[in-house]
Design an enzyme around this catalytic site. Structure first.
Site, PDB file in Angstrom:
ATOM      1  N   HIS A   1       0.832  -1.209   0.000  1.00  0.00           N
ATOM      2  CA  HIS A   1       0.000   0.000   0.000  1.00  0.00           C
ATOM      3  C   HIS A   1       0.869   1.263   0.000  1.00  0.00           C
ATOM      4  O   HIS A   1       0.686   2.155  -0.845  1.00  0.00           O
ATOM      5  CB  HIS A   1      -0.903  -0.029   1.233  1.00  0.00           C
ATOM      6  CG  HIS A   1      -1.823   1.126   1.376  1.00  0.00           C
ATOM      7  ND1 HIS A   1      -3.145   1.088   1.020  1.00  0.00           N
ATOM      8  CD2 HIS A   1      -1.609   2.388   1.850  1.00  0.00           C
ATOM      9  CE1 HIS A   1      -3.710   2.260   1.252  1.00  0.00           C
ATOM     10  NE2 HIS A   1      -2.796   3.073   1.774  1.00  0.00           N
ATOM     11  N   GLU A   2       1.795   1.332   0.947  1.00  0.00           N
ATOM     12  CA  GLU A   2       2.624   2.534   1.048  1.00  0.00           C
ATOM     13  C   GLU A   2       3.562   2.679  -0.147  1.00  0.00           C
ATOM     14  O   GLU A   2       3.875   3.797  -0.572  1.00  0.00           O
ATOM     15  CB  GLU A   2       3.410   2.518   2.362  1.00  0.00           C
ATOM     16  CG  GLU A   2       2.544   2.515   3.609  1.00  0.00           C
ATOM     17  CD  GLU A   2       1.541   3.663   3.664  1.00  0.00           C
ATOM     18  OE1 GLU A   2       1.795   4.722   3.057  1.00  0.00           O
ATOM     19  OE2 GLU A   2       0.486   3.486   4.311  1.00  0.00           O
TER      20      GLU A   2
ATOM     21  N   HIS B   1       3.668   6.507  -6.815  1.00  0.00           N
ATOM     22  CA  HIS B   1       2.861   7.597  -7.370  1.00  0.00           C
ATOM     23  C   HIS B   1       3.604   8.927  -7.197  1.00  0.00           C
ATOM     24  O   HIS B   1       3.738   9.722  -8.135  1.00  0.00           O
ATOM     25  CB  HIS B   1       1.512   7.638  -6.642  1.00  0.00           C
ATOM     26  CG  HIS B   1       0.502   8.545  -7.257  1.00  0.00           C
ATOM     27  ND1 HIS B   1      -0.756   8.724  -6.724  1.00  0.00           N
ATOM     28  CD2 HIS B   1       0.541   9.338  -8.360  1.00  0.00           C
ATOM     29  CE1 HIS B   1      -1.435   9.580  -7.475  1.00  0.00           C
ATOM     30  NE2 HIS B   1      -0.671   9.974  -8.458  1.00  0.00           N
TER      31      HIS B   1
ATOM     32  N   HIS C   1       1.722   4.536  -2.792  1.00  0.00           N
ATOM     33  CA  HIS C   1       1.832   5.988  -2.585  1.00  0.00           C
ATOM     34  C   HIS C   1       3.192   6.507  -3.066  1.00  0.00           C
ATOM     35  O   HIS C   1       3.283   7.530  -3.761  1.00  0.00           O
ATOM     36  CB  HIS C   1       1.689   6.320  -1.098  1.00  0.00           C
ATOM     37  CG  HIS C   1       0.306   6.245  -0.565  1.00  0.00           C
ATOM     38  ND1 HIS C   1      -0.756   6.879  -1.161  1.00  0.00           N
ATOM     39  CD2 HIS C   1      -0.188   5.617   0.537  1.00  0.00           C
ATOM     40  CE1 HIS C   1      -1.858   6.656  -0.446  1.00  0.00           C
ATOM     41  NE2 HIS C   1      -1.538   5.888   0.577  1.00  0.00           N
TER      42      HIS C   1
END
Length: 607
Positions: free
Chosen positions: A397-398, A404, A401
């Site tokens: 998940h991180e 991105h 981020h």
């Protein structure tokens, strides 16, 4: 008795590479002083922006570059504090850096009001005369839309300077939660297991149900001890945002949040997107009710609140396979292969060479996980590692981020090197969906497949159950304040418990006081109207992951183009680049479709 190590005792490979930001605190101090001096460097352009294209360009570039340097100073201090919340040196550093950032913002507060006074035909002439100014065209268009809500230089300066004291509510809550809050240990087999923000995740999935229950109660009770303090800080935060919305002439706090009123390029999210999400969530609550029924039947008894803690994963039906950080890193790299070599090799470098991730457990480390960075820095990740699939999911998940952020900052100039919170949770959940698909394909046994599904349900529980419930809760908080009401601990606890009871559909036996304390676990509520975007994010992410797996390279390229867009377009336009239209109900419906298919699979596996 097991105790967490001190920060200084962690192996270097478990910590992030903050030396890449500043080699030492002495170097940081020099940068802080330089940032403080730069406040004067942005002032000389005041009253001159309409003189020429060159003056306007120099003013914008001066402010941007000085603010970026100041934000790096703040970031370093903030990252240090996140790993040692009781360290007074880091607390002081954060305060000093925040003050300089606020002073710089106040010094540059004249920029936007003055730009808006430049006649449109003059601005057009400037854009044609100075090629380097053309990059600001989208920013200037967004500024026009925000014009009715911008105030005079004097008022803008006051609002900018007030950002420091107005933001103190979140800082107070952070200190209470991460520095002062204490939790009683859990006794197990003659040992005391420490309960903390970094250990609570693994304790809630402990093989012993008694440990899970005791840990949940300890964690909730630690927060309850601060219920009145945290109610006051949350009320102050809500009032602060409501005050800013009123001052800027918005009809409500929600209207300002959807417009992205505090962001340089705005958001322009239609109210219908927000309303559609909450309505679709409520319409699909029966899927969650069915999920709880299946779990209750499988466990052979009643579900209790500690079996489904709102801040972490539901109690697993099967134990998670053990997996180390380095094994998980390799697994994630394999899972992301559909995006191509450049993506995977960059991510591998961050994991194995550049130390983007701070994953060790230590005393004083803050709760949760996050990705943080700026243009020109690593996209740092903070988390606390446990050897299970849940930690693997958090890391994926991180990394979503961070990847991105990396592509946006590499592709876009400073003015567009950020992206809206509305799309922030898309990339993070996309990574989880793609890695999960790989794990399910590779599953060799029903038990392993069920363990992977358990991770998936934990993810959907947080983002498509807890977060939209908090969004309903938050909407009521702002409406209450805007009507002149107050937020008290009893009200907050009772109302949140009622909303979760609706979501559980009578399938969970409730400890209402501890359940109602859940609002204290989410610092997200200090970022107004952020939580609903987790739900839109996971819906869009799973739709995009399906597209990439089914369509291959064309869909992958669209997704990479989305990652690179940043603030150069509005968030809904960025999602259109990837192939998602959030104006419609379809992406959210597809998200609940994925959830339903997983519930169907769960029922088969446990049947």
């Amino acid at each position: 008795m097991r105790t967490l190590p001190k920060r200084s005792e962690l192996p270097k490979e478990q910590t992030w590479n903050l030396e890449a930001l500043f080699p030492s605190e002495a170097e940081w101090q020099k940068a802080l002083e330089e940032a403080a001096r730069s406040v004067e460097e942005v002032k000389p352009f005041a009253g001159r922006l309409g003189e020429s294209a060159q003056v306007l360009l120099e003013a914008l570039q001066t402010y941007e570059t000085r603010m970026l340097k100041a934000m790096k100073v703040f970031q370093y201090a903030s990252l240090q504090l996140s790993t040692e919340g009781t360290n007074p040196t880091f607390t002081r550093m954060v305060g000093e850096a925040r003050t300089v950032v606020a002073q710089l913002a106040a010094a540059g507060a004249y920029l936007e009001p003055e730009i808006l006074r430049i006649p449109p035909e003059t601005l057009e002439r400037f854009l044609q005369a100075e090629p380097a100014l053309a990059v600001y065209e989208h920013y200037l268009e967004a500024l026009k839309i925000r014009k009715p809500h911008l105030r005079s230089e004097e008022v803008e300066a006051v609002l900018a300077a007030a950002s420091d004291p107005l933001g103190a509510h979140a800082a107070t809550a952070y200190a209470a939660t991460n520095a002062d809050m204490q939790f009683r240990p859990v006794e197990h087999q003659g040992r005391n297991l420490p309960v903390s923000h970094t250990t609570i995740g693994e304790l809630l999935v402990h093989p012993s149900p008694e440990v899970c229950k005791a840990a949940w109660e300890s964690y909730a009770d630690g927060h309850l001890a601060f219920k009145n303090t945290l109610a006051a800080t949350l009320q102050g935060s809500v009032k602060s945002f409501a005050f800013q919305a009123r001052t800027r002439g918005y009809k409500s706090s929600l209207e300002m949040a959807l417009a992205g009123g505090g962001r340089t390029c705005g958001d322009n999210i239609p109210r219908a997107v927000y309303d559609n999400l909450l309505a679709t969530f409520q319409a699909h609550l029966p899927i969650w009710h069915r999920f709880w029924r299946i779990r209750k039947k499988t466990l052979g008894g009643q579900l209790h609140t500690h079996d489904v803690p709102i801040y972490d994963a539901p109690a697993p039906l099967v134990p998670s396979p053990k997996i180390t950080f380095w094994e998980a890193a390799e697994t994630i790299c394999r899972g992301m292969e559909p995006l191509g070599r450049e993506y995977v090799e960059l991510m591998r470098r961050g994991l194995f060479e550049e130390r983007w991730v701070d994953w060790g457990q230590n005393q004083g480390k803050r709760a949760g996980a996050f990705s943080s960075g700026l243009k020109g820095t690593f996209p740092y990740i903070l988390m606390s590692w446990s050897d299970d699939l849940f930690s693997l999911s958090t890391l994926a998940h991180e990394l979503g981020h961070s990847m991105h952020s990396y592509f946006t900052r590499k592709t876009q100039p400073i003015v567009y090197a950020r992206y809206s919170l509305f799309i922030a949770e898309v990339a993070s959940n996309f990574n989880q969906a793609l890695v999960r698909a790989r794990l399910l394909r590779e599953a060799q046994t029903p038990e392993y497949k069920l363990a992977v599904l358990e991770e998936a349900f934990a993810n959907f529980h947080r983002y498509l159950f807890v977060m939209p419930t908090l969004a309903r809760f938050e909407q009521e908080l702002y409406a209450r304040i805007e009507k002149g009401g107050a937020l008290t601990a009893p009200y907050l606890m009772e109302r949140l418990a009622e909303l979760f009871a609706e979501g559980y559909g009578g399938e969970v036996e409730l400890d209402k006081e501890r359940l109602g304390a859940g609002w204290m676990h989410f610092s997200h509520l200090y970022s107004p109207f952020y939580v609903y975007q987790y739900a839109t994010g996971i819906a869009a992410a799973n739709a995009l992951a399906q597209d990439v797996l089914e369509q291959g390279e064309p869909a992958a390229q669209r997704y990479l183009d989305f990652l690179k867009a940043g603030d150069s377009v509005y968030p809904l336009e960025a999602l259109r680049i990837a192939g998602i239209d959030m104006h419609s109900l379809e992406p959210v419906e597809r998200g609940f479709g994925v959830l339903k298919s997983m519930v169907d699979e769960l029922e088969k596996l446990v049947g």
